[in-house]
Design a protein around this motif. Structure first.
Motif, PDB file in Angstrom:
ATOM      1  N   LEU A  84     -67.297  -4.952 -34.472  1.00 32.03           N
ATOM      2  CA  LEU A  84     -68.555  -5.341 -35.115  1.00 32.03           C
ATOM      3  C   LEU A  84     -68.646  -6.861 -35.273  1.00 32.03           C
ATOM      4  O   LEU A  84     -69.734  -7.438 -35.158  1.00 32.03           O
ATOM      5  N   PHE A  85     -67.522  -7.484 -35.533  1.00 29.09           N
ATOM      6  CA  PHE A  85     -67.493  -8.950 -35.644  1.00 29.09           C
ATOM      7  C   PHE A  85     -67.934  -9.592 -34.337  1.00 29.09           C
ATOM      8  O   PHE A  85     -68.782 -10.503 -34.320  1.00 29.09           O
ATOM      9  N   GLN A  86     -67.387  -9.114 -33.225  1.00 32.85           N
ATOM     10  CA  GLN A  86     -67.736  -9.703 -31.932  1.00 32.85           C
ATOM     11  C   GLN A  86     -69.196  -9.440 -31.562  1.00 32.85           C
ATOM     12  O   GLN A  86     -69.874 -10.304 -31.017  1.00 32.85           O
ATOM     13  N   LEU A  87     -69.692  -8.240 -31.874  1.00 31.46           N
ATOM     14  CA  LEU A  87     -71.082  -7.914 -31.555  1.00 31.46           C
ATOM     15  C   LEU A  87     -72.058  -8.756 -32.380  1.00 31.46           C
ATOM     16  O   LEU A  87     -73.019  -9.326 -31.850  1.00 31.46           O
ATOM     17  N   THR A  88     -71.815  -8.826 -33.684  1.00 30.43           N
ATOM     18  CA  THR A  88     -72.726  -9.590 -34.539  1.00 30.43           C
ATOM     19  C   THR A  88     -72.624 -11.088 -34.269  1.00 30.43           C
ATOM     20  O   THR A  88     -73.632 -11.809 -34.321  1.00 30.43           O
ATOM     21  N   LYS A  89     -71.420 -11.553 -33.956  1.00 31.42           N
ATOM     22  CA  LYS A  89     -71.254 -12.978 -33.638  1.00 31.42           C
ATOM     23  C   LYS A  89     -71.973 -13.322 -32.331  1.00 31.42           C
ATOM     24  O   LYS A  89     -72.616 -14.378 -32.220  1.00 31.42           O
ATOM     25  N   THR A  90     -71.875 -12.407 -31.362  1.00 36.05           N
ATOM     26  CA  THR A  90     -72.578 -12.618 -30.089  1.00 36.05           C
ATOM     27  C   THR A  90     -74.079 -12.650 -30.307  1.00 36.05           C
ATOM     28  O   THR A  90     -74.789 -13.502 -29.747  1.00 36.05           O
ATOM     29  N   GLN A 244     -72.624   0.863 -41.083  1.00 36.00           N
ATOM     30  CA  GLN A 244     -73.868   0.581 -41.794  1.00 36.00           C
ATOM     31  C   GLN A 244     -73.731  -0.664 -42.660  1.00 36.00           C
ATOM     32  O   GLN A 244     -74.601  -1.544 -42.644  1.00 36.00           O
ATOM     33  N   SER A 245     -72.642  -0.765 -43.399  1.00 36.64           N
ATOM     34  CA  SER A 245     -72.455  -1.895 -44.305  1.00 36.64           C
ATOM     35  C   SER A 245     -72.447  -3.223 -43.557  1.00 36.64           C
ATOM     36  O   SER A 245     -73.094  -4.198 -43.970  1.00 36.64           O
ATOM     37  N   VAL A 246     -71.713  -3.258 -42.442  1.00 32.87           N
ATOM     38  CA  VAL A 246     -71.583  -4.510 -41.692  1.00 32.87           C
ATOM     39  C   VAL A 246     -72.912  -4.909 -41.059  1.00 32.87           C
ATOM     40  O   VAL A 246     -73.337  -6.066 -41.156  1.00 32.87           O
ATOM     41  N   LEU A 247     -73.589  -3.961 -40.425  1.00 34.95           N
ATOM     42  CA  LEU A 247     -74.825  -4.295 -39.717  1.00 34.95           C
ATOM     43  C   LEU A 247     -75.958  -4.638 -40.681  1.00 34.95           C
ATOM     44  O   LEU A 247     -76.779  -5.522 -40.393  1.00 34.95           O
ATOM     45  N   VAL A 248     -76.022  -3.971 -41.818  1.00 37.03           N
ATOM     46  CA  VAL A 248     -77.042  -4.312 -42.812  1.00 37.03           C
ATOM     47  C   VAL A 248     -76.757  -5.700 -43.392  1.00 37.03           C
ATOM     48  O   VAL A 248     -77.682  -6.503 -43.597  1.00 37.03           O
ATOM     49  N   GLN A 257     -68.344 -13.116 -40.178  1.00 36.31           N
ATOM     50  CA  GLN A 257     -67.102 -12.902 -40.931  1.00 36.31           C
ATOM     51  C   GLN A 257     -67.398 -12.376 -42.341  1.00 36.31           C
ATOM     52  O   GLN A 257     -66.644 -11.549 -42.872  1.00 36.31           O
ATOM     53  N   ILE A 258     -68.489 -12.832 -42.938  1.00 35.11           N
ATOM     54  CA  ILE A 258     -68.877 -12.331 -44.263  1.00 35.11           C
ATOM     55  C   ILE A 258     -69.304 -10.859 -44.170  1.00 35.11           C
ATOM     56  O   ILE A 258     -68.944 -10.035 -45.012  1.00 35.11           O
ATOM     57  N   SER A 259     -70.051 -10.530 -43.130  1.00 40.39           N
ATOM     58  CA  SER A 259     -70.478  -9.145 -42.930  1.00 40.39           C
ATOM     59  C   SER A 259     -69.277  -8.226 -42.774  1.00 40.39           C
ATOM     60  O   SER A 259     -69.237  -7.114 -43.332  1.00 40.39           O
ATOM     61  N   VAL A 260     -68.286  -8.676 -42.024  1.00 40.71           N
ATOM     62  CA  VAL A 260     -67.060  -7.887 -41.829  1.00 40.71           C
ATOM     63  C   VAL A 260     -66.317  -7.713 -43.143  1.00 40.71           C
ATOM     64  O   VAL A 260     -65.781  -6.635 -43.438  1.00 40.71           O
ATOM     65  N   GLU A 261     -66.284  -8.745 -43.956  1.00 41.93           N
ATOM     66  CA  GLU A 261     -65.596  -8.652 -45.245  1.00 41.93           C
ATOM     67  C   GLU A 261     -66.297  -7.646 -46.158  1.00 41.93           C
ATOM     68  O   GLU A 261     -65.646  -6.907 -46.900  1.00 41.93           O
ATOM     69  N   ILE A 262     -67.624  -7.602 -46.092  1.00 43.97           N
ATOM     70  CA  ILE A 262     -68.369  -6.598 -46.862  1.00 43.97           C
ATOM     71  C   ILE A 262     -67.996  -5.197 -46.389  1.00 43.97           C
ATOM     72  O   ILE A 262     -67.790  -4.286 -47.194  1.00 43.97           O
ATOM     73  N   GLY A 263     -67.892  -5.014 -45.069  1.00 39.14           N
ATOM     74  CA  GLY A 263     -67.491  -3.713 -44.532  1.00 39.14           C
ATOM     75  C   GLY A 263     -66.069  -3.348 -44.891  1.00 39.14           C
ATOM     76  O   GLY A 263     -65.766  -2.181 -45.141  1.00 39.14           O
ATOM     77  N   ARG A 264     -65.173  -4.341 -44.948  1.00 46.73           N
ATOM     78  CA  ARG A 264     -63.776  -4.076 -45.301  1.00 46.73           C
ATOM     79  C   ARG A 264     -63.661  -3.452 -46.684  1.00 46.73           C
ATOM     80  O   ARG A 264     -62.777  -2.629 -46.949  1.00 46.73           O
TER      81      ARG A 264
END
Length: 289
Positions: A84-90, A244-248, A257-264
């Motif tokens: 998800l990190f790579q997709l959202t960063k891209t 869902q958490s990461v993409l939202v 990286q912040i989105s990933v931390e929320i998903g973590r």
């Protein structure tokens, strides 16, 4: 492993206490085939009558899962967050056009191919790609996309709970089926009322084996397996909730990286990687050329 240990303890302690108290196995063994035919046969028939084809097909796989445990391990959660990190960063750094090739044909995507276990899960892959596809269609209302994702998650979770619910219904029915078998034994006994007391006693004892088996199977085996399978389905559902958490979070404008931390934060505690572990995993993740 613990499920097997529990089953061994169940039989050892229940039947061990019966033997220690002076009980004789001859009565149980003599009645067991007939009582099991009545209870087990009625249980299987009721299971076939009350459940859909999809639930019936997934039953054996569900029972195997109850012993094997959740399929998602600690490393899989790190892989999902890295993906998800790579997709959202891209998407954020290179734009929608650069992302389209990955979400239209994920099996050919150089990003998805780095995480084969996630790619192999069709729901996870479709869930990610469909959501990102909605984002590329300029559907930028985070709440609207979150509602659409929530409905997909609820549907998938409801379908995944079909087998544990079916097993729990079977567990609830087994004591009553045991009573049915016992009543048939009593009817047989009453038809032999002229027999001597020692014969009648054996027949009554055999009839009560039916009640015992129904309760024993319901609360000792089938019910606990249904509860175990439900907890596994719930835990595996957390894997998709992370998507869902990461993409939202990404849709709200957070950095990857912040989105990933929320998903973590949504990962079950037993499998949750630490902040440092996740940071190292993201740094080690291959980057797109």
């Amino acid at each position: 492993m613990f499920q097997i240990i529990g089953i061994v303890l169940l039989f050892a302690l229940v039947f061990g206490s019966y033997v220690i108290s002076g009980g004789k196995f001859e009565v149980i063994l003599h009645a067991l085939p007939h009582e099991m035919m009545a209870i087990g046969g009625a249980g299987v028939a009721a299971y076939l009558i009350s459940n859909s084809t999809s639930v019936l097909k997934s039953t054996f796989g569900g029972l195997a899962k109850a012993f094997a445990g959740p399929k998602w391990k600690r490393a899989d959660y790190k892989d999902l967050l890295s993906l998800l990190f790579q997709l959202t960063k891209t998407m954020k750094s290179k734009g929608v056009i650069a992302l389209e090739s990955h979400i239209e044909k994920p099996a050919e995507s150089t990003i998805f191919q780095k995480y084969p276990k996630v790619l192999k899960d069709h729901f996870a892959t479709d869930f990610i790609c469909d959501t990102l596809r909605m984002m590329t269609m300029n559907l930028e209302d985070p709440h609207q996309i979150e509602d659409a994702m929530e409905k997909q998650l609820e549907k998938h979770h409801h379908e995944a709970l079909g087998t544990p619910h079916a097993l729990q219904n079977l567990a609830d029915a087994l004591p009553a089926l045991g009573i049915v078998a016992a009543v048939l034994g009593v009817i047989k006994t009453m038809g032999s009322i002229t027999e001597p007391p020692e014969i009648l006693g054996g027949m009554i004892g055999g009839a009560l084996v039916g009640t015992f088996l129904g309760v024993f199977l319901a609360y000792g085996l089938v019910g606990p397996l249904a509860a175990r399978l439900k907890s596994i389905v719930d835990e595996e559902g957390a894997f998709y909730k992370i998507i869902q958490s990461v993409l939202v979070a990404h849709l709200h404008g957070n950095a990857a990286q912040i989105s990933v931390e929320i998903g973590r934060g949504d990962i079950p505690s037993a499998a949750q990687p630490s902040f440092i572990e996740m940071e190292e995993a993201l740094q080690a993740a291959p980057t797109e050329a």
